[in-house]
Write an enzyme that holds these catalytic residues in place. Structure first.
Site, short mmCIF file in Angstrom:
data_model
loop_
_atom_site.label_atom_id
_atom_site.label_comp_id
_atom_site.label_asym_id
_atom_site.label_seq_id
_atom_site.Cartn_x
_atom_site.Cartn_y
_atom_site.Cartn_z
N LYS A 27 -1.36 -9.41 2.76
CA LYS A 27 -0.65 -8.94 3.96
C LYS A 27 -1.53 -7.94 4.70
CE LYS A 27 2.65 -5.75 3.96
NZ LYS A 27 2.14 -4.79 5.01
N ASP A 67 0.83 -1.20 0.00
CA ASP A 67 0.00 0.00 0.00
C ASP A 67 0.86 1.26 0.00
OD1 ASP A 67 0.93 -0.08 2.60
OD2 ASP A 67 -1.04 0.05 3.55
N SER A 68 2.17 1.08 0.09
CA SER A 68 3.11 2.19 -0.08
C SER A 68 3.02 2.79 -1.47
CB SER A 68 4.54 1.73 0.20
OG SER A 68 4.84 0.54 -0.52
N GLU A 124 -1.66 -5.47 8.56
CA GLU A 124 -0.88 -4.93 9.66
C GLU A 124 -1.59 -5.14 10.99
OE1 GLU A 124 0.80 -1.19 6.97
OE2 GLU A 124 -0.14 -0.81 8.91
N GLU A 184 8.99 -4.44 10.85
CA GLU A 184 9.42 -3.16 10.29
C GLU A 184 9.90 -2.19 11.36
OE1 GLU A 184 7.98 0.51 7.38
OE2 GLU A 184 6.70 -1.25 7.61
#
Length: 292
Positions: free
Chosen positions: A113, A44-45, A115, A182
């Protein structure tokens, strides 16, 4: 070569390092494939790197699906992982499973993925039960940037590190095939890697993780708005690109481009007939009386 699967990545723990890259389109996927990447994450970056937003929160499901489809077309052997955007999985377990399923069904991804730690274990369990492989993500979670107060190193205290370890253990127990760590201290990354049964993929989490992930544009030096300490540039293609584009502009303005080698010829007889046709058209226009 057969396509890499989530079980293949899970089985790599303790046997070999896993190379993962965040990529966002067909061309970058093809280049990554040629380099032998194990996993391509459509992160999503892309909200920041591709779409120009200040954070990752603005990207939508439809935008993510658009890019996941492109990467999946370019990736013949790498495992394609789709990053679930903000609020696509937090609202309810049912919505999480439905949206995750779209990435596999419509986007042709091989996994998703998301978070978070223990708070999202119900979503992880439901996805895995539905046949959707899940990659976890703890530490600096960019979708929580408003709560975290910015992009900052996490787990710097013993208590915070212990909480992160508990989250990682819960994700592994819930069925995640691997976990991204991260922006955490290297000793914490090493401890989590030893403790969990699945591979850890580090990004700013030290050298002891089972694999590493960086962003395509960061590795190649194509993105300069944000340059975290944990990024290593393996090329400066941004500078080369500006130089090449400047050369193009100058060549166009000086009429050096296109040259004869960039143009197409025409059969002389066809060219003569074309010229005669133009002459007749011009004569007809000249003979047309002007309107009062």
């Amino acid at each position: 070569m057969p396509r890499t699967t989530a079980p293949d990545i899970a089985a790599a723990k303790g046997k070999r390092k896993i190379a993962m890259l965040a990529a966002y389109d067909y061309t970058s996927a093809r280049l990554a494939e040629a380099a032998g990447l194990d996993v391509l994450l459509v992160g999503d970056s892309l909200a920041m790197v591709v779409l120009g937003h200040d954070d990752t929160l603005s990207v939508t499901m439809d935008e993510m699906l658009h890019h996941v489809r492109a990467v999946a077309k370019g990736a013949q052997t790498a495992l394609v992982v789709a990053d679930m955007p903000f609020l696509s999985y937090q609202v309810s377990v049912e919505a999480a499973v439905a949206n995750a399923g779209r990435f596999l069904k419509e986007g042709r991804a091989g996994a998703v993925k998301l978070e978070g730690g223990r708070a999202i274990v119900p979503q992880v369990r439901a996805m895995v039960a539905a046949g959707i492989p899940v990659l976890g993500h703890v530490g600096l979670t960019p979708q929580h940037v408003a709560t975290l107060g910015g992009f900052k190193v996490q787990s710097k205290t013993a208590e915070a590190a212990a909480t992160l370890l508990d989250d990682a253990l819960a994700l592994a127990e819930a069925g995640c095939f691997a976990i991204v760590l991260e922006c955490i201290p290297a000793p914490v990354g090493a401890a989590v890697t030893r403790a969990v049964s699945v591979p850890t993929i580090g990004i700013g989490a030290g050298p002891d993780c089972d694999g590493q992930v960086l962003v395509f544009h960061d590795v190649l030096g194509l993105y300069d708005r944000l340059r975290p300490r944990f990024v290593k540039q393996f090329a400066a293609l941004g500078e080369q690109a500006v130089s090449a584009l400047t050369g193009y502009v100058e060549a166009v303005r000086s009429s050096d481009f296109p040259g004869p080698e960039h143009s197409f010829s025409m059969d002389p007889q066809a060219q003569a007939s074309f010229a005669a046709l133009i002459d007749r058209t011009d004569d007809a226009l000249d003979a047309t009386p002007a309107k009062p």
